[in-house]
Each structure stands twice: as structure tokens, then as C-alpha cells.
Motif scaffolding. Structure first.
Motif, mmCIF file in Angstrom:
data_model
loop_
_atom_site.group_PDB
_atom_site.id
_atom_site.type_symbol
_atom_site.label_atom_id
_atom_site.label_comp_id
_atom_site.label_asym_id
_atom_site.label_seq_id
_atom_site.Cartn_x
_atom_site.Cartn_y
_atom_site.Cartn_z
ATOM 1 N N ASN A 141 -1.701 1.004 -7.979
ATOM 2 C CA ASN A 141 -2.483 0.051 -7.194
ATOM 3 C C ASN A 141 -2.072 0.172 -5.723
ATOM 4 N N ASN A 186 -11.256 -3.535 0.603
ATOM 5 C CA ASN A 186 -10.861 -4.659 -0.265
ATOM 6 C C ASN A 186 -12.042 -5.019 -1.170
ATOM 7 N N SER A 204 -12.056 -5.606 -4.499
ATOM 8 C CA SER A 204 -11.636 -6.193 -5.775
ATOM 9 C C SER A 204 -12.728 -7.101 -6.332
ATOM 10 N N GLU A 227 -10.536 -12.340 -2.457
ATOM 11 C CA GLU A 227 -9.979 -11.291 -1.619
ATOM 12 C C GLU A 227 -11.012 -10.712 -0.660
ATOM 13 N N THR A 275 -5.895 -6.343 -3.029
ATOM 14 C CA THR A 275 -5.845 -5.109 -3.805
ATOM 15 C C THR A 275 -6.900 -4.162 -3.240
ATOM 16 N N ASN A 327 -8.829 -0.278 -2.506
ATOM 17 C CA ASN A 327 -9.457 0.763 -3.321
ATOM 18 C C ASN A 327 -8.485 1.914 -3.613
#
Length: 602
Positions: free
Chosen positions: A101, A197, A199, A204, A261, A263
């Protein structure tokens, strides 16, 4: 001077003996009344507000991010662009590399309110502005497509490069929005690509807000077969039920912050497969990967909010698994982390991009100050951080028809205000001198209208700190309240809203030097500047994009002011003060004043 030092020592003693922050006129405790006369004098002042327009915003110690609708001053939208640097250059990624991640963490300014029995903490966020501090916004993170220079290429790289709040440099606008890059879905960097971003957790990205909750990171293990992270127990055994949060084991607890989180495919191709030539050192790396661009957008029905960040505390961790080069056949992959850092401490340049819309009342007030025929006698003074406004003050006015000769004042100009000439002949011992700034409560009456917490007074002629600031070594557990004697901290009332009353800044040494010193380096009657400050410990300066011409002359002159306090640019709050000539008779006692308490030998 010796008498002044004695008085100053006693004043310092009183600070630590008394809980009262305001000093009273001193004198009777020092000598008998039969030999000295204790009194006070209110000096003449001229004060006026100046719109800063675009200001230098590269490599700020603290940066705003978000959307802030200030009820009086207007709306600020702050984006941010920054380089990142490799914590370890020339990394060896090994073989069978798989991304686990990619985590971006930028902590808020926060304090712990309580700690629960299970070890979890309850936090309060600091330096977050807005009527609803948890208002939703759209946050997008892209690869930055523009290289941020540390030194100016138009000056043979001999001087530091300046970037301004509108994104300009060297007289040209840089359109960071059109230069943003992102992921095309296959891990490639393409102009105007999709954000990083991405997610499925909308907190997020599409429903982002400044969440004050503690961030909990659970223990996981990467499954090299499926390519996903799996929750594990305390013995590193994969949990049979991956969907039950109560079974998960806490790995670490983080203070609240931006926690995204990013890509995986993009960072695998763009960073881990970048090639050794692009990772050999940070100069090459920053030419190859130019950093990240943070973009905030307002959502329908949401006002937005703004937070201040120290991006030097941010971390971008690319977590991956691989087999070390040269390992025997059959060796299992192990987890590793490539760390990318932000901030000038790691050699990463940044720019705060601030789009500010002045409100009608604020804009009109600044324009009125600039065109007031009675120069310096404004009824209101306007202070605001960022791309806002500052105030300049001329002490003792500017009337100059007299000059001292043999201890007497006679006709003749000497480029010194007459009042200052008069006071220099009196031989006063200065006990205390301070400027008192009352807040215009009508202008700042809104329930969500938060006044600036602290003001900073400086020498605007020489663009440096005053002697009273420099010599004040008092400290506080909260470093923003250091230099207590110098002051400038807001005094609030006891109502539920805790509305501001006034600010008081002591300039005893400065006034004593003006009146009594024979050193021309100390007794010059400099122009004073007043600004808001995000942190009183920062006294260095940044530049106006367009120098301010004090006397409105058409050519550049020695009166031009090119720069002002950095701490004002970092702050996003503001305040409206009563000037030297309040418009309402009821506010006459609240006018800006310089009070000098002195001892005069009989």
C-alpha cells in the motif's frame, strides 16, 4: 540609562511576582515623592492600513489547506504544492516486487484531551478555522508537473527563488492546475490524469473533512498470492474473519491528520520502476518526480474549513514486499518501506497557493484608508494574515517646524517631529511605554468571527524586530505565548463567546532610546509596522509581490516597503481595530494610543 535599567529590572521582577499581565505605573516604590514627579503622556500617532496583495508563500514553516469563509474579511481557498525527497537514495528494491500500500500521513496540530482505559486518546484540533470545522470538502492529490527551483535561474542561481500566493514567479504565472499530473489507470503519469487518492473510502477524497479522531493502524500481513493485505492476530496468524473489527490487533495509534491510501499501480510504476538513474540522488529524483499537488474544492451546501499544517512532519510511505537481491532460491518475500519526505529540512521546496476574495466591507475599508485625505487618521485599522493587510504607524506625527538649539526649541525644520523634539528636552525616566489597540466590536460581532490571537509590532523602516521584542526572553509551555512582556496577546471578555477587547504591546526600551539615547543607531524615529502573527517566535520577513509605496510617489524611492513579517503570511485570521480617530463618539476612549509612563525629577 542606569536608572532605566533599574526600573526595567523591577518590572521584570513584577512579572514573576504578580499574576496580572498588565503593569501599573511604577515609581513610588523606588524613590520618595518629594524628589520625583510620576505622570503619563499620550503621544501623537498616525496609522493607516495597507493591502498586501500577492505575497511570497514558498517554503512556509506552516501552510494553510482548505476553504475558509471569514465572516468579515472574505473567503480564502488554499491549495498546496510540494516536492518530496527520498529518505534513502539509491534504494535496492530486490526481485518479485509487489506494492502492499501507499500511505500519505500529514498530522494536524492537536492536543490530547483525555486517554481512555484501552489506551485510545481523545484529541482536540488546533489551528482549524470555520463555522463548522468538520465541513465536508473535495480533496484531490495529483503528481505535480512543475519543477520548483530553489534558486532563481534568471539571476544565474545566485539568489533564492520566490514564489507568490497566486502561483507566480519571476513575473509569470504558473498554472499548477493545468500542469497537474495523475494516474491513467495503468500506473502511468499523464497530464490531467485521475487523482492519486482514489480510495473507495470517500472520507479520503469526495467527502473529506478534518477528522479529530485518533488514527488506528492494525497489524496486517501481505498475501503475495492474492496481492492484498490481511489482518493478523498477535501471533501473526491471519484472522479467519477479516470483516470483524473487534478481532483486529492494534499496531500503532497516530494523532489525527490527513491519512490517505494512494494508488498502488501508479507508485509501483512511477517510483519503484523509475530506474536507478532517477533515484541516484535527490536532485535527479526531484527533476524526475516533481512532487505532489493538493487541491481543495467546495461541495454544494458546505461552507468548508481550513487547517494549518507543518508539512515537514508529513510522510509518504511506499510499502512493498520483495526478495532481496542475491537471496537463495525459495527465499520468502519480506515487507519493506520506501519513505518520501516533505519540507525544507529534507531539501523539498513548496508553495502555498492562496486564492482570496475580499469581502465588500473589508475591501471598501482598505480603499478608504488608501484615499483618506487626512492621511493616518483612519477610524478603523484592518489586519489580516495571508494575502491580507498590515498597518503602519508613525509615532509622534510628522509636524516639523521647530528644532532644538542649546536646550531650547526655535523655528526651523530638522526632519524630526516637533513632539519628539520637545520630549527629548525633558529628561524623563521612562518607566513603561505601550501601544494599546482596541478591537472594533461592531465589525467583529459575529458569533463565528474569531479575532486574531496575537499581533506583532516591528520596525518597518529597517524591516527588523524592535529592541523590546529582542530582549524579551520570557517563555511559556505553549511557545506561541512566548515573549509575554512584549505582549500583543488578545485580552478577551468573560462572556460565553469570549469576544476580544484589546491588545497591548510594550515598547518601553524603544521609546526610551528615542527620547534619551545619543546613539543615532538607536534614537532614529522609525516607522512601525503591525501585523497578525501565527507564531511570535518567527520574526523574519517575506516579500510583497509588488512593493508598497508609502507616499504614493510614482517612482521607486527609499520609502518603498518590499517585505513584511513571514508570520503574518502563515496566519489566516484577522481583526478590525479602532484607529486614531474613531467615527462614533462613544468609541473615542478606544482610539489607538501610545501611553508613556515616566518619572520626572523635580
Amino acid at each position: 540609562m542606569k536608572k532605566h535599567i533599574t526600573v526595567l529590572f523591577l518590572v521584570f521582577s513584577m512579572v514573576f511576582i504578580s499574576c496580572d499581565q498588565d503593569f501599573n505605573t511604577i515609581g513610588s516604590d523606588l524613590v520618595g515623592d518629594e524628589h520625583f514627579d510620576f505622570s503619563s503622556h499620550e503621544a501623537q500617532l498616525k496609522a493607516y492600513s495597507v493591502k498586501t496583495d500577492e505575497v511570497q508563500t514558498n517554503n512556509l514553516p506552516v501552510n494553510p489547506l482548505g476553504i475558509y469563509n471569514n465572516p468579515y474579511f472574505g473567503v480564502t481557498k488554499a491549495n498546496f504544492v510540494s516536492q518530496v525527497s527520498l529518505f534513502t537514495t539509491q534504494p535496492k528494491f530486490g526481485t518479485n516486487v509487489q506494492i502492499e500500500n501507499v500511505i500519505l500521513y500529514v498530522p494536524f496540530f492537536s492536543t490530547v484531551e483525555t486517554t481512555n482505559a484501552d489506551g485510545s486518546k481523545v484529541y482536540a484540533l488546533n489551528s482549524v478555522y470555520g463555522a463548522n470545522k468538520e465541513s465536508k470538502m473535495k480533496l484531490s492529490v495529483y503528481e505535480n508537473g512543475y519543477y520548483l527551483n530553489e534558486f532563481n535561474p534568471l539571476n544565474n542561481f545566485q539568489t533564492a527563488q520566490r514564489y507568490f500566493s497566486d502561483g507566480s514567479a519571476n513575473g509569470a504565472l504558473i498554472n499548477f492546475e493545468n500542469l497537474k499530473r495523475g494516474n491513467d489507470g495503468n500506473g502511468n503519469s499523464v497530464q490531467n490524469g485521475t487523482r492519486l487518492n482514489d480510495s473507495p473510502n470517500t472520507a479520503e477524497n469526495d467527502q473529506f473533512f478534518f477528522n479529530k479522531a485518533e488514527i488506528i493502524v492494525y497489524k496486517t500481513k501481505f498475501n503475495t498470492t492474492t496481492g492484498v493485505l490481511e489482518y493478523i492476530d498477535a501471533n501473526d496468524v491471519v484472522l479467519a474473519n477479516q470483516n470483524d473489527p473487534s478481532l483486529r490487533v492494534v499496531k500503532e495509534r497516530l494523532a489525527p491528520g490527513i491519512y490517505l491510501t494512494l494508488n498502488k499501480a501508479f507508485f509501483k510504476k512511477r517510483i519503484l520502476e523509475a530506474g536507478s538513474a532517477n533515484l541516484i540522488n535527490n536532485n535527479e529524483f526531484k527533476q524526475y518526480f516533481k512532487g505532489l499537488y493538493f487541491k481543495m474544492e467546495q461541495l454544494p451546501g458546505e461552507e468548508g474549513a481550513m487547517a494549518m499544517f507543518n508539512f515537514s512532519n508529513a510522510k509518504l510511505n511506499v510499502n512493498y514486499s520483495s526478495v532481496n537481491d542475491g537471496a537463495p532460491a525459495g527465499t520468502a518475500a519480506t515487507s519493506k518501506t520506501l519513505v518520501l519526505n516533505f519540507g525544507t529540512g529534507f531539501g523539498s521546496n513548496s508553495v502555498s497557493l492562496q486564492d482570496y476574495s475580499y469581502s465588500g466591507a473589508y475591501n471598501s475599508g482598505l480603499n478608504a484608508s488608501a484615499t483618506n485625505p487626512s492621511f493616518g487618521s483612519d477610524s478603523k485599522l484592518y489586519l489580516k494574515g495571508g494575502k491580507g493587510s498590515v498597518v503602519y504607524i508613525d509615532v509622534f506625527g510628522d509636524v516639523d517646524v521647530l528644532k532644538p538649539v542649546n536646550g531650547q526649541l526655535v523655528a526651523g525644520a530638522n526632519q524630526i517631529p516637533d513632539e519628539l523634539d520637545q520630549l527629548r528636552l525633558k529628561g524623563w525616566l521612562i518607566n513603561e511605554a505601550y501601544l494599546e489597540f482596541y478591537i472594533d466590536k461592531t465589525a467583529m460581532a459575529g458569533a463565528n468571527q474569531l479575532e486574531a490571537e496575537r499581533l506583532y509590532l516591528f520596525d518597518a523602516t529597517n524591516q527588523k524586530s524592535l529592541v523590546d521584542y529582542t530582549f524579551d526572553a520570557t517563555t511559556n509551555p505553549n511557545i506561541k505565548y512566548n515573549k509575554l512582556i512584549f505582549g500583543g496577546i488578545i485580552e478577551r471578555d468573560n462572556t460565553a463567546d469570549k469576544k476580544g477587547i484589546k491588545y497591548k504591546i510594550r515598547i518601553t526600551d524603544h521609546i526610551d532610546n528615542l527620547l534619551n539615547s545619543t546613539d543615532s543607531n538607536l534614537n532614529k524615529n522609525v516607522r512601525l509596522g503591525l501585523s497578525v502573527t501565527e507564531n511570535i517566535n518567527y520574526s523574519n520577513n517575506y516579500y510583497y509581490k509588488s512593493p508598497f509605496d508609502v507616499n504614493n510617489t510614482p517612482t521607486i524611492s527609499s520609502d518603498d516597503i518590499e517585505y513584511f513579517p513571514l508570520a503574518s503570511i502563515m496566519e489566516q485570521q484577522g481583526v478590525v481595530l479602532h484607529g486614531t480617530n474613531p467615527s462614533a463618539p462613544a468609541d473615542a476612549s478606544k482610539k489607538l494610543k501610545l501611553v508613556i509612563h515616566y518619572t520626572k525629577p523635580n
